[in-house]
Write an enzyme that holds these catalytic residues in place. Structure first.
Site, PDB file in Angstrom:
ATOM      1  N   PRO A  27       0.848  -1.200   0.000  1.00 32.51           N
ATOM      2  CA  PRO A  27       0.000   0.000   0.000  1.00 32.51           C
ATOM      3  C   PRO A  27       0.880   1.244   0.000  1.00 32.51           C
ATOM      4  CG  PRO A  27       0.070  -0.962   2.199  1.00 32.51           C
ATOM      5  CD  PRO A  27       0.830  -1.888   1.297  1.00 32.51           C
ATOM      6  N   MET A  28       0.754   2.076  -1.036  1.00 30.43           N
ATOM      7  CA  MET A  28       1.609   3.260  -1.165  1.00 30.43           C
ATOM      8  C   MET A  28       0.749   4.487  -1.445  1.00 30.43           C
ATOM      9  SD  MET A  28       4.736   1.701  -3.454  1.00 30.43           S
ATOM     10  CE  MET A  28       3.662   0.734  -4.542  1.00 30.43           C
ATOM     11  N   VAL A  29       0.864   5.486  -0.598  1.00 31.31           N
ATOM     12  CA  VAL A  29       0.107   6.722  -0.768  1.00 31.31           C
ATOM     13  C   VAL A  29       0.377   7.304  -2.153  1.00 31.31           C
ATOM     14  CG1 VAL A  29      -0.222   9.081   0.078  1.00 31.31           C
ATOM     15  CG2 VAL A  29       0.139   7.207   1.705  1.00 31.31           C
ATOM     16  N   GLN A  81      -6.479  -1.307   2.420  1.00 28.04           N
ATOM     17  CA  GLN A  81      -5.857  -0.961   3.698  1.00 28.04           C
ATOM     18  C   GLN A  81      -6.507   0.273   4.305  1.00 28.04           C
ATOM     19  OE1 GLN A  81      -1.969   0.983   4.600  1.00 28.04           O
ATOM     20  NE2 GLN A  81      -1.389  -1.046   5.346  1.00 28.04           N
ATOM     21  N   CYS A 110       2.352   3.050   9.820  1.00 32.98           N
ATOM     22  CA  CYS A 110       2.683   4.371   9.276  1.00 32.98           C
ATOM     23  C   CYS A 110       3.369   5.212  10.350  1.00 32.98           C
ATOM     24  CB  CYS A 110       1.424   5.070   8.784  1.00 32.98           C
ATOM     25  SG  CYS A 110       1.756   6.733   8.124  1.00 32.98           S
ATOM     26  N   ARG A 235       9.128   0.658  -2.729  1.00 32.47           N
ATOM     27  CA  ARG A 235       9.983   1.427  -3.643  1.00 32.47           C
ATOM     28  C   ARG A 235      10.565   0.543  -4.758  1.00 32.47           C
ATOM     29  NH1 ARG A 235      12.410   6.369  -3.970  1.00 32.47           N
ATOM     30  NH2 ARG A 235      14.298   6.439  -5.224  1.00 32.47           N
TER      31      ARG A 235
END
Length: 311
Positions: A27-29, A81, A110, A235
């Site tokens: 999960p990546m903003v 998420q 987070c 990443r």
């Protein structure tokens, strides 16, 4: 949101039974949205997460739901998420997404100050009883046995605290646990894979390793080192969406597929361009990257890719 039906795929629980290692997109903003999920699924990514969604606004606002969560029938298996701070909130959010996804994940990792100040994210690892209750409430609210409830955590300075929290979550019925092998204070420090192994050895449920996974070789090495059931890349998969297929750098056909997918979905220019910046980071020379990164329109990007990469 329309309920997604009539599409054959392997559920998350089946993946853990069938595969030695489940390969997951984190999960990546701003980044792990529908277009990118569709892309990585074409390169042996088994399971994908949405970006973290704030459960409170998601529950209260149809506009927030439409903005934060989009999917399609091919976007499976999918985990949504949530950032939540109490059991009812997490369970309410889970109930909404049951028809459109395969599980929910509670963000307990987070490290951003705003999130912890609001009672979200990594502050939850200091509240194991609360996490246990949140898992319990979400599990009890959803009748579908295939629908998973998982948590994603960071580790404590004292690994015994992490093991205790994970064992409590397991007793509450957590489907699996993703462990980012850094504390909430750490950023670029090496991942503590020994801690991940300790957690894996203390549980019966599947454990996912997260952090410093940048190649297929990393997947194999970390799986052997820790014994985990899956790996989650952030990443690394941004820089190379074809990473799980064994490519060292982003292949040009992957760039072309991104152009096709993002265009068809009307992806916002900033997101469209930023993904390409990551993908081409190890493909373009530094001087060319400066030029490409400064482009300000889709047409300029298309012209550059055609002229310099033949796409």
């Amino acid at each position: 949101m329309n309920e997604i039906k009539d599409f054959n795929y392997t559920t998350p629980l089946e993946l853990f039974k069938e595969k030695k290692v489940v390969k997951i997109c984190a999960p990546m903003v701003r980044y792990s949205k529908l277009a990118f999920r569709k892309l990585v699924r074409q390169y042996e990514c088994d399971l994908a997460f949405t970006p973290m969604i704030i459960s409170d606004s998601f529950i209260k606002s149809l506009k927030a739901r439409d903005s934060d969560f989009t999917t399609c029938k091919e976007d499976r298996p999918l985990i949504v998420q949530f950032a939540a701070k109490n059991g009812k909130e997490f369970a309410d959010a889970a109930e909404i997404v049951v028809p459109y996804s395969d599980g929910v994940d509670l963000n307990c990792g987070c490290p951003q100050r705003w999130a912890m100040a609001e009672g979200y994210g990594a502050c939850l690892i200091k509240k194991p009883e609360l996490v246990k209750d949140m898992v319990n409430q979400a599990k009890s609210r959803v009748s579908n046995e295939d629908f998973t409830v998982s948590i994603k955590i960071r580790i404590h300075n004292d690994i015994r605290e992490t093991v205790d929290m994970c064992q409590k979550a397991e007793k509450a019925g957590v489907s699996w646990i993703t462990v980012h092998g850094r504390t909430k204070e750490q950023r670029g420090q090496p991942v503590n894979f020994e801690a991940i192994k300790t957690i894996k050895d203390s549980l019966q449920c599947p454990v996912i390793a997260n952090g410093d996974i940048n190649s297929l070789e990393d997947v194999q090495r970390i799986t052997e080192l820790t014994g985990v059931n899956g790996v989650m890349a952030a990443r690394g998969i941004l820089q190379n969406p074809a990473m799980y297929s064994g490519y060292d750098n982003t292949p040009l056909d992957c760039v072309q597929k991104w152009l096709d997918i993002s265009t068809s979905l009307g992806t916002h220019y900033r997101c469209f361009h930023n993904h390409l910046i990551y993908m081409l980071e190890r493909v373009l020379p530094r001087a060319e990257r400066r030029i490409f990164n400064a482009l300000v329109s889709s047409s300029a990007v298309m012209d550059y890719l055609k002229e310099h990469l033949g796409i």
